[in-house]
Design a protein around this motif. Structure first.
Motif, PDB file in Angstrom:
ATOM      1  N   ILE A   1       2.259  20.115 -41.137  1.00 10.40           N
ATOM      2  CA  ILE A   1       1.983  20.195 -39.679  1.00 10.40           C
ATOM      3  C   ILE A   1       0.860  19.410 -39.577  1.00 10.40           C
ATOM      4  CG2 ILE A   1       0.466  22.078 -39.769  1.00 10.40           C
ATOM      5  CD1 ILE A   1       1.496  22.802 -36.923  1.00 10.40           C
ATOM      6  N   ASP A   2      -0.256  18.867 -40.768  1.00 14.84           N
ATOM      7  CA  ASP A   2      -1.322  18.528 -40.833  1.00 14.84           C
ATOM      8  C   ASP A   2      -1.219  16.976 -40.876  1.00 14.84           C
ATOM      9  OD1 ASP A   2      -2.829  20.822 -39.963  1.00 14.84           O
ATOM     10  OD2 ASP A   2      -2.781  21.227 -42.137  1.00 14.84           O
TER      11      ASP A   2
ATOM     12  N   SER B   1      13.105  14.767 -38.221  1.00 12.95           N
ATOM     13  CA  SER B   1      13.801  15.976 -39.205  1.00 12.95           C
ATOM     14  C   SER B   1      15.304  15.942 -39.274  1.00 12.95           C
ATOM     15  CB  SER B   1      13.417  17.643 -38.629  1.00 12.95           C
ATOM     16  OG  SER B   1      14.200  18.452 -39.169  1.00 12.95           O
ATOM     17  N   PRO B   2      15.810  16.129 -40.370  1.00 13.82           N
ATOM     18  CA  PRO B   2      17.412  16.389 -40.357  1.00 13.82           C
ATOM     19  C   PRO B   2      17.948  17.577 -39.833  1.00 13.82           C
ATOM     20  CG  PRO B   2      16.421  16.815 -42.515  1.00 13.82           C
ATOM     21  CD  PRO B   2      15.258  16.346 -41.770  1.00 13.82           C
ATOM     22  N   ALA B   3      17.052  18.566 -39.412  1.00 18.44           N
ATOM     23  CA  ALA B   3      17.492  19.788 -38.784  1.00 18.44           C
ATOM     24  C   ALA B   3      18.196  19.506 -37.313  1.00 18.44           C
ATOM     25  CB  ALA B   3      16.483  20.634 -38.752  1.00 18.44           C
ATOM     26  N   VAL B   4      19.023  20.039 -37.091  1.00 19.91           N
ATOM     27  CA  VAL B   4      19.770  20.003 -35.609  1.00 19.91           C
ATOM     28  C   VAL B   4      18.798  20.342 -34.776  1.00 19.91           C
ATOM     29  CG1 VAL B   4      21.446  20.864 -34.026  1.00 19.91           C
ATOM     30  CG2 VAL B   4      22.169  20.455 -36.481  1.00 19.91           C
ATOM     31  N   GLY B   5      18.594  19.345 -33.722  1.00 20.63           N
ATOM     32  CA  GLY B   5      17.582  19.737 -32.526  1.00 20.63           C
ATOM     33  C   GLY B   5      16.177  19.698 -32.976  1.00 20.63           C
ATOM     34  N   GLN B   6      15.698  19.481 -34.275  1.00 20.98           N
ATOM     35  CA  GLN B   6      14.304  19.787 -34.412  1.00 20.98           C
ATOM     36  C   GLN B   6      13.208  18.480 -33.900  1.00 20.98           C
ATOM     37  OE1 GLN B   6      12.912  20.470 -38.394  1.00 20.98           O
ATOM     38  NE2 GLN B   6      12.713  22.441 -37.824  1.00 20.98           N
ATOM     39  N   GLY B   7      13.869  17.356 -33.734  1.00 23.94           N
ATOM     40  CA  GLY B   7      12.983  16.290 -33.494  1.00 23.94           C
ATOM     41  C   GLY B   7      12.076  15.627 -34.497  1.00 23.94           C
ATOM     42  N   VAL B   8      10.975  15.096 -34.293  1.00 22.08           N
ATOM     43  CA  VAL B   8      10.079  14.430 -35.113  1.00 22.08           C
ATOM     44  C   VAL B   8       9.173  15.595 -35.511  1.00 22.08           C
ATOM     45  CG1 VAL B   8       8.237  12.740 -35.420  1.00 22.08           C
ATOM     46  CG2 VAL B   8      10.463  12.196 -34.104  1.00 22.08           C
ATOM     47  N   VAL B   9       8.603  15.819 -37.032  1.00 19.57           N
ATOM     48  CA  VAL B   9       7.692  16.394 -37.262  1.00 19.57           C
ATOM     49  C   VAL B   9       6.812  15.779 -38.362  1.00 19.57           C
ATOM     50  CG1 VAL B   9       9.076  18.595 -36.591  1.00 19.57           C
ATOM     51  CG2 VAL B   9       9.363  17.551 -38.832  1.00 19.57           C
ATOM     52  N   GLY B  10       5.742  16.648 -38.699  1.00 18.55           N
ATOM     53  CA  GLY B  10       4.832  16.057 -39.867  1.00 18.55           C
ATOM     54  C   GLY B  10       5.498  16.439 -41.213  1.00 18.55           C
TER      55      GLY B  10
ATOM     56  N   TRP C   1      -6.005  30.003 -52.276  1.00 21.32           N
ATOM     57  CA  TRP C   1      -4.732  29.023 -51.987  1.00 21.32           C
ATOM     58  C   TRP C   1      -4.164  29.050 -50.617  1.00 21.32           C
ATOM     59  CZ3 TRP C   1      -0.715  31.319 -49.405  1.00 21.32           C
ATOM     60  CH2 TRP C   1      -0.462  32.758 -49.520  1.00 21.32           C
ATOM     61  N   ASN C   2      -4.688  30.155 -49.919  1.00 23.33           N
ATOM     62  CA  ASN C   2      -4.304  30.063 -48.653  1.00 23.33           C
ATOM     63  C   ASN C   2      -5.145  29.298 -47.567  1.00 23.33           C
ATOM     64  OD1 ASN C   2      -6.457  32.049 -49.279  1.00 23.33           O
ATOM     65  ND2 ASN C   2      -5.816  33.362 -47.463  1.00 23.33           N
ATOM     66  N   LEU C   3      -6.062  28.409 -47.929  1.00 23.39           N
ATOM     67  CA  LEU C   3      -6.803  27.584 -47.177  1.00 23.39           C
ATOM     68  C   LEU C   3      -6.338  26.328 -47.141  1.00 23.39           C
ATOM     69  CD1 LEU C   3     -10.478  29.018 -47.941  1.00 23.39           C
ATOM     70  CD2 LEU C   3      -9.009  29.885 -46.165  1.00 23.39           C
ATOM     71  N   THR C   4      -6.713  25.585 -46.135  1.00 25.62           N
ATOM     72  CA  THR C   4      -6.521  24.138 -45.940  1.00 25.62           C
ATOM     73  C   THR C   4      -7.263  23.115 -47.215  1.00 25.62           C
ATOM     74  OG1 THR C   4      -8.026  23.609 -44.208  1.00 25.62           O
ATOM     75  CG2 THR C   4      -5.970  24.096 -43.670  1.00 25.62           C
ATOM     76  N   THR C   5      -8.357  24.087 -47.722  1.00 26.89           N
ATOM     77  CA  THR C   5      -8.917  23.416 -48.627  1.00 26.89           C
ATOM     78  C   THR C   5      -8.441  23.808 -49.991  1.00 26.89           C
ATOM     79  OG1 THR C   5     -10.493  25.136 -48.609  1.00 26.89           O
ATOM     80  CG2 THR C   5     -11.257  23.220 -47.443  1.00 26.89           C
ATOM     81  N   GLY C   6      -7.505  24.597 -49.996  1.00 25.10           N
ATOM     82  CA  GLY C   6      -6.707  25.103 -51.062  1.00 25.10           C
ATOM     83  C   GLY C   6      -5.349  24.275 -51.067  1.00 25.10           C
ATOM     84  N   LEU C   7      -4.137  24.995 -51.013  1.00 20.59           N
ATOM     85  CA  LEU C   7      -2.985  24.507 -51.165  1.00 20.59           C
ATOM     86  C   LEU C   7      -2.159  24.439 -49.918  1.00 20.59           C
ATOM     87  CD1 LEU C   7      -1.773  26.385 -54.595  1.00 20.59           C
ATOM     88  CD2 LEU C   7      -2.973  24.111 -54.363  1.00 20.59           C
ATOM     89  N   MET C   8      -2.624  25.078 -48.717  1.00 25.99           N
ATOM     90  CA  MET C   8      -1.711  25.422 -47.501  1.00 25.99           C
ATOM     91  C   MET C   8      -2.128  24.405 -46.321  1.00 25.99           C
ATOM     92  SD  MET C   8       0.395  27.645 -48.486  1.00 25.99           S
ATOM     93  CE  MET C   8       1.331  28.263 -47.093  1.00 25.99           C
ATOM     94  N   SER C   9      -1.064  24.114 -45.533  1.00 24.60           N
ATOM     95  CA  SER C   9      -1.482  23.360 -44.355  1.00 24.60           C
ATOM     96  C   SER C   9      -2.045  24.311 -43.220  1.00 24.60           C
ATOM     97  CB  SER C   9      -0.332  22.716 -43.894  1.00 24.60           C
ATOM     98  OG  SER C   9       0.705  23.516 -43.387  1.00 24.60           O
ATOM     99  N   SER C  10      -2.432  23.923 -42.088  1.00 28.56           N
ATOM    100  CA  SER C  10      -3.165  24.750 -41.296  1.00 28.56           C
ATOM    101  C   SER C  10      -1.908  25.760 -40.662  1.00 28.56           C
ATOM    102  CB  SER C  10      -3.854  24.201 -40.355  1.00 28.56           C
ATOM    103  OG  SER C  10      -2.763  23.208 -39.261  1.00 28.56           O
ATOM    104  N   ASP C  11      -0.809  25.749 -40.798  1.00 31.85           N
ATOM    105  CA  ASP C  11       0.332  26.533 -40.100  1.00 31.85           C
ATOM    106  C   ASP C  11       0.342  27.818 -40.975  1.00 31.85           C
ATOM    107  OD1 ASP C  11       1.798  25.891 -42.073  1.00 31.85           O
ATOM    108  OD2 ASP C  11       3.545  24.998 -40.966  1.00 31.85           O
ATOM    109  N   CYS C  12      -0.210  27.666 -42.315  1.00 32.05           N
ATOM    110  CA  CYS C  12      -0.030  28.787 -43.327  1.00 32.05           C
ATOM    111  C   CYS C  12       0.915  29.403 -43.899  1.00 32.05           C
ATOM    112  CB  CYS C  12      -0.819  30.053 -42.926  1.00 32.05           C
ATOM    113  SG  CYS C  12      -2.272  30.395 -43.928  1.00 32.05           S
ATOM    114  N   VAL C  13       2.091  28.186 -43.435  1.00 28.80           N
ATOM    115  CA  VAL C  13       3.628  28.725 -44.077  1.00 28.80           C
ATOM    116  C   VAL C  13       3.927  27.230 -45.023  1.00 28.80           C
ATOM    117  CG1 VAL C  13       5.765  28.649 -43.485  1.00 28.80           C
ATOM    118  CG2 VAL C  13       4.275  29.469 -41.946  1.00 28.80           C
TER     119      VAL C  13
END
Length: 265
Positions: A59-60, A67-76, A225-237
């Protein structure tokens, strides 16, 4: 001739009722087919299936893609993407052109959707593999996050769909490879249940001799790991670019020997 006898002439006593050995021509043909199937390959094709964490959603990211997903549009999307990271690693280890990594992941997909071409998946995994110009040798996949959080499946139901996916890949003439997921930290996350999902995958891989690419435990042990300064983007997924590189660094050392074996290197 009955169907049972059509399946195996020797067992049914074809040609006189006592059974007869295969002719030299038949034996030679069988030997040639066996040799061809076990002969070292000069090129290996890897199909990277899976959901958004195999596609590289971030997301960041300043990189936006359709996106190749049906109906998803443009994503990061992370740059490099997981498929690009894997391709770079194989080119460096084995030389350019020896391995081709096909980017086939669909953000938002689940095992069920991947098998049945429902929801965001436009074409089933069976159809996609069947349409490849060069057949896939290895097919990699992981849908754990969506199966747990989107479908709210039980670990046992997840394992059942995962088993069907394995059987489908084998039926397509390819070898399935399973990947562990990264944990997530968005509101409502449930690491103990994810532990159960991962345990199901590990059991399936162990009992059926399927290669499993690790990352889950290492991800959880990574400091913050769960921080943006670690391994995750800001959506935490989804991982950030550091997180995707971290996953590839754990996947690749296990996958490389599998490919070397196919190449007989």
């Amino acid at each position: 001739m009955s169907l049972g006898c059509a399946a195996t002439l020797s067992a049914c006593g074809g040609g006189g009722g006592t059974g007869s050995p295969a002719s030299p021509a038949t034996s030679n043909a069988s030997a040639s087919a066996t040799a061809a199937s076990t002969a070292p390959k000069s090129h290996v094709t890897i199909y990277l299936d899976g959901g958004s964490t195999n596609w590289g959603a971030d997301i960041d990211s300043t990189v936006k893609e359709q996106s190749p997903a049906v109906g998803q549009g443009v994503v990061g999307r992370a740059s490099p993407s997981p498929a690009q990271l894997m391709q770079t690693d194989f080119d460096a280890a084995l030389g350019a052109g020896v391995v081709t990594v096909i980017d086939g992941a669909t953000p938002g997909a689940t095992f069920q959707a991947d098998l049945q071409a429902t929801g965001v998946v436009a074409q089933s995994i069976s159809a996609r593999l069947g349409s490849l110009t060069t057949p896939a040798d290895l097919v990699l996949s992981n849908f754990e996050i969506n199966d747990q959080y989107v479908l709210a499946e039980s670990p046992q139901t997840y394992a059942s769909w995962e088993q069907q996916w394995v059987q489908t890949v084998k039926a397509a003439g390819a070898t399935p490879v399973l990947q562990e997921p990264n944990p997530i930290c968005e509101p409502g996350f449930n690491i103990p249940v994810t532990d159960e999902f991962v345990a199901q995958t590990r059991q399936l891989a162990s009992t059926q001799g399927i290669t499993l690419l690790p990352t889950y435990d290492a991800f959880k042990l990574y400091p913050l790991w769960n921080l943006t300064t670690g391994l995750m983007s800001s959506d935490c997924v989804h991982p950030n670019e550091t997180g995707y590189a971290f996953k590839e660094a754990h996947y690749f050392p296990v996958l490389l020997p599998v490919v070397r074996k196919l190449l007989a290197q």
